[in-house]
Scaffold this motif. Structure first.
Motif, mmCIF file in Angstrom:
data_model
loop_
_atom_site.group_PDB
_atom_site.id
_atom_site.type_symbol
_atom_site.label_atom_id
_atom_site.label_comp_id
_atom_site.label_asym_id
_atom_site.label_seq_id
_atom_site.Cartn_x
_atom_site.Cartn_y
_atom_site.Cartn_z
ATOM 1 N N GLU A 30 0.833 -1.207 0.000
ATOM 2 C CA GLU A 30 0.000 0.000 0.000
ATOM 3 C C GLU A 30 0.863 1.250 0.000
ATOM 4 O OE1 GLU A 30 -3.906 -0.246 2.246
ATOM 5 O OE2 GLU A 30 -2.658 -1.602 3.430
ATOM 6 N N ALA A 31 0.338 2.306 -0.640
ATOM 7 C CA ALA A 31 1.086 3.552 -0.713
ATOM 8 C C ALA A 31 0.130 4.737 -0.683
ATOM 9 C CB ALA A 31 1.938 3.591 -1.977
ATOM 10 N N TRP A 32 0.632 5.874 -0.181
ATOM 11 C CA TRP A 32 -0.161 7.093 -0.072
ATOM 12 C C TRP A 32 0.668 8.282 -0.546
ATOM 13 C CZ3 TRP A 32 0.081 3.121 3.298
ATOM 14 C CH2 TRP A 32 -1.121 2.506 3.665
ATOM 15 N N PHE A 33 0.019 9.203 -1.238
ATOM 16 C CA PHE A 33 0.623 10.477 -1.631
ATOM 17 C C PHE A 33 -0.149 11.542 -0.870
ATOM 18 C CE2 PHE A 33 1.063 14.300 -4.199
ATOM 19 C CZ PHE A 33 2.404 14.265 -4.602
ATOM 20 N N ILE A 34 0.505 12.139 0.123
ATOM 21 C CA ILE A 34 -0.145 13.108 1.007
ATOM 22 C C ILE A 34 0.271 14.506 0.581
ATOM 23 C CG2 ILE A 34 -0.486 13.787 3.410
ATOM 24 C CD1 ILE A 34 0.722 11.002 4.176
ATOM 25 N N THR A 35 -0.703 15.361 0.268
ATOM 26 C CA THR A 35 -0.388 16.717 -0.171
ATOM 27 C C THR A 35 -1.509 17.655 0.252
ATOM 28 O OG1 THR A 35 0.408 18.016 -2.055
ATOM 29 C CG2 THR A 35 -1.449 16.537 -2.467
ATOM 30 N N ASP A 36 -1.342 18.941 -0.033
ATOM 31 C CA ASP A 36 -2.367 19.904 0.373
ATOM 32 C C ASP A 36 -3.307 20.215 -0.796
ATOM 33 O OD1 ASP A 36 -1.533 22.433 -1.063
ATOM 34 O OD2 ASP A 36 0.290 22.103 0.096
ATOM 35 N N SER A 37 -4.300 21.039 -0.520
ATOM 36 C CA SER A 37 -5.399 21.264 -1.465
ATOM 37 C C SER A 37 -4.955 21.949 -2.757
ATOM 38 C CB SER A 37 -6.508 22.095 -0.803
ATOM 39 O OG SER A 37 -5.989 23.338 -0.343
ATOM 40 N N ARG A 38 -3.782 22.571 -2.774
ATOM 41 C CA ARG A 38 -3.308 23.205 -4.005
ATOM 42 C C ARG A 38 -2.987 22.194 -5.091
ATOM 43 N NH1 ARG A 38 1.803 26.245 -1.963
ATOM 44 N NH2 ARG A 38 1.906 24.292 -0.763
ATOM 45 N N TYR A 39 -2.717 20.961 -4.680
ATOM 46 C CA TYR A 39 -2.197 19.985 -5.630
ATOM 47 C C TYR A 39 -3.081 18.751 -5.809
ATOM 48 C CZ TYR A 39 2.049 22.682 -4.769
ATOM 49 O OH TYR A 39 2.969 23.697 -4.643
ATOM 50 N N THR A 40 -4.178 18.648 -5.065
ATOM 51 C CA THR A 40 -4.920 17.383 -5.082
ATOM 52 C C THR A 40 -5.593 17.100 -6.419
ATOM 53 O OG1 THR A 40 -6.723 18.570 -3.978
ATOM 54 C CG2 THR A 40 -5.316 17.176 -2.612
ATOM 55 N N VAL A 41 -6.056 18.129 -7.121
ATOM 56 C CA VAL A 41 -6.699 17.872 -8.415
ATOM 57 C C VAL A 41 -5.710 17.238 -9.384
ATOM 58 C CG1 VAL A 41 -7.773 18.924 -10.442
ATOM 59 C CG2 VAL A 41 -8.441 19.677 -8.158
ATOM 60 N N GLU A 42 -4.527 17.868 -9.514
ATOM 61 C CA GLU A 42 -3.504 17.305 -10.401
ATOM 62 C C GLU A 42 -3.018 15.951 -9.903
ATOM 63 O OE1 GLU A 42 -0.785 20.619 -12.343
ATOM 64 O OE2 GLU A 42 -1.078 21.002 -10.211
ATOM 65 N N ALA A 43 -2.876 15.829 -8.584
ATOM 66 C CA ALA A 43 -2.381 14.570 -8.034
ATOM 67 C C ALA A 43 -3.332 13.421 -8.344
ATOM 68 C CB ALA A 43 -2.182 14.701 -6.527
ATOM 69 N N LYS A 44 -4.621 13.653 -8.205
ATOM 70 C CA LYS A 44 -5.587 12.582 -8.476
ATOM 71 C C LYS A 44 -5.597 12.196 -9.950
ATOM 72 C CE LYS A 44 -8.560 13.477 -4.507
ATOM 73 N NZ LYS A 44 -9.877 13.966 -4.003
ATOM 74 N N GLU A 45 -5.219 13.128 -10.820
ATOM 75 C CA GLU A 45 -5.135 12.820 -12.243
ATOM 76 C C GLU A 45 -3.863 12.060 -12.602
ATOM 77 O OE1 GLU A 45 -7.534 16.806 -13.886
ATOM 78 O OE2 GLU A 45 -5.349 16.678 -14.021
ATOM 79 N N ALA A 46 -2.758 12.346 -11.888
ATOM 80 C CA ALA A 46 -1.452 11.848 -12.328
ATOM 81 C C ALA A 46 -0.854 10.746 -11.466
ATOM 82 C CB ALA A 46 -0.459 13.014 -12.394
ATOM 83 N N VAL A 47 -1.173 10.720 -10.185
ATOM 84 C CA VAL A 47 -0.538 9.741 -9.290
ATOM 85 C C VAL A 47 -0.952 8.325 -9.675
ATOM 86 C CG1 VAL A 47 -0.548 8.849 -6.931
ATOM 87 C CG2 VAL A 47 -0.195 11.281 -7.337
ATOM 88 N N ARG A 48 0.002 7.438 -9.728
ATOM 89 C CA ARG A 48 -0.277 6.028 -10.024
ATOM 90 C C ARG A 48 0.209 5.157 -8.862
ATOM 91 N NH1 ARG A 48 4.337 7.188 -13.287
ATOM 92 N NH2 ARG A 48 6.142 5.961 -12.578
ATOM 93 N N GLY A 49 -0.582 4.156 -8.531
ATOM 94 C CA GLY A 49 -0.171 3.181 -7.528
ATOM 95 C C GLY A 49 -0.172 3.680 -6.106
ATOM 96 N N ALA A 50 -0.869 4.779 -5.848
ATOM 97 C CA ALA A 50 -0.922 5.307 -4.489
ATOM 98 C C ALA A 50 -2.238 6.053 -4.293
ATOM 99 C CB ALA A 50 0.252 6.245 -4.206
ATOM 100 N N GLU A 51 -2.724 6.062 -3.059
ATOM 101 C CA GLU A 51 -3.933 6.814 -2.708
ATOM 102 C C GLU A 51 -3.562 8.258 -2.412
ATOM 103 O OE1 GLU A 51 -7.147 7.075 0.978
ATOM 104 O OE2 GLU A 51 -6.088 5.182 0.607
ATOM 105 N N VAL A 52 -4.278 9.188 -3.017
ATOM 106 C CA VAL A 52 -4.030 10.605 -2.771
ATOM 107 C C VAL A 52 -4.787 11.029 -1.516
ATOM 108 C CG1 VAL A 52 -4.279 12.956 -3.655
ATOM 109 C CG2 VAL A 52 -3.630 11.090 -5.207
ATOM 110 N N VAL A 53 -4.064 11.620 -0.583
ATOM 111 C CA VAL A 53 -4.654 12.097 0.668
ATOM 112 C C VAL A 53 -4.464 13.607 0.743
ATOM 113 C CG1 VAL A 53 -4.549 12.003 3.182
ATOM 114 C CG2 VAL A 53 -4.183 9.920 1.835
#
Length: 340
Positions: A30-53
């Motif tokens: 399991e993996a997580w990408f933890i970031t703030d609200s400035r980046y979550t839209v892009e992160a949810k589009e681009a992150v692979r193999g990890a849950e965006v938090v």
């Protein structure tokens, strides 16, 4: 393996996205990408193999995940994390052991995948095109320009007018200034007959290129290996550096240590009587960062394997007179070094 990253190159390698305020956490599968609200839209589009938090407090979110999963050991690179932050995490997570693993991400990235090698090869090809564009500028309007102006022009040529980012701040050095391996640009102007050293690279889809050439500024100007200088002393040094460069590439083998490959280049210059003027390492790994493992140096203990990418860049530097360096990137393939 359980580990955390916050370095942007490490983040990108793990999940295909990064930001300047993020933490990557892996706990087994399991993996997580933890970031703030400035980046979550892009992160949810681009992150692979990890849950965006999404979190306003990244460390609090990290602690929550670690508590829920009852983690007992977590590896981290002390070059990415300051002692105060790790200390706060340890204080609030009793029972969790934080294991220092220097160069954690670089160790994971040291052997490049085939797709990474393709990206590095394209970066190197584009880097060469950037050098060619800079050569055309030098021929048409470079004479009489200062190192500062040439540095600016080199940046433009390597960026392809904004298409690509740079791997690092270019080095553009004339004559005596080239004797400083990491020379800063001055007001010295380019004249016919001068020696000019250029070290530059660009990034292609995040992967870096790195190339150095030392040239004679004559009636025609090019960044090829064949250079003829007016000074016999400079010509001797240039020929030694070129021979050291070519010898190290021709004789490097998978299974050698970085120190053994360094020795291949260093012996040539030493036998030529200029060993004391070779003041830096023969090379370094290149990838998402411009300096990665393996290190091709006197102390380079890493055993070089197929799939590793690094530079070969011997040099000779005579303070107050001139400096010479020739650099190419190579990949180890089928046991030998192949120039990218």
């Amino acid at each position: 393996m359980h580990y955390i990253h916050r370095d942007e190159s490490a983040l990108y390698y793990e999940c295909g996205f990064s930001s300047d305020n993020a933490i990557f956490l892996r706990l087994g599968e399991e993996a997580w990408f933890i970031t703030d609200s400035r980046y979550t839209v892009e992160a949810k589009e681009a992150v692979r193999g990890a849950e965006v938090v999404e979190a306003a407090d990244l460390l609090a979110a990290l602690r929550g995940i670690l508590r829920r999963h009852h983690a007992r050991r977590l590896a981290y690179d002390p070059k990415e994390w300051d002692a105060a932050t790790i200390g706060r995490l340890e204080a609030k997570l009793p029972g969790l052991y934080f294991a220092k693993v220097p160069d954690l991400s670089h160790r994971r990235r040291i052997v490049k995948r085939p797709d990474e090698i393709s990206l590095l090869k394209e970066a190197a090809r584009l880097g060469r095109e950037g050098f060619d564009a800079f050569a055309r500028y030098l021929e048409s309007e470079g004479l009489g320009r200062s190192e500062k102006r040439l540095h600016f022009a080199c940046e433009g040529a390597m960026r392809f007018e904004g298409e690509y980012a740079l791997s690092f701040d270019p080095i553009v050095a004339i004559g005596p200034n080239a004797a400083k391996p990491h020379a800063l640009p001055t007001d010295t102007t380019l004249r016919k007959g001068a020696l000019l050293l250029v070290d530059a690279g660009l990034k292609y889809r995040r992967y870096c290129s790195d190339r150095t050439r030392t040239i004679h500024v004559g009636d025609t100007l090019h960044f090829g290996d064949e250079q003829r200088f007016d000074s016999p002393k400079i010509q001797k040094a240039y020929d030694l550096v070129r021979k050291a460069h070519d010898t190290a590439i021709a004789k490097a083998r998978s299974g050698m240590t970085g120190a053994e490959i360094d020795r291949l280049a260093r012996e040539v210059i030493e036998k030529g009587g200029m060993g004391e003027a070779f003041v830096h390492s023969t090379g370094h790994g290149v990838g998402l960062d411009i300096h990665e493992m393996p290190y091709i140096s006197k102390r380079g203990a890493t055993v070089v394997e197929d799939g590793m990418v690094f530079t070969i860049e011997p040099g000779i530097y005579i303070p107050g007179e001139f400096g010479i360096r020739i650099e190419d990137m190579v990949v180890m393939r089928d046991g030998r070094a192949e120039v990218l």
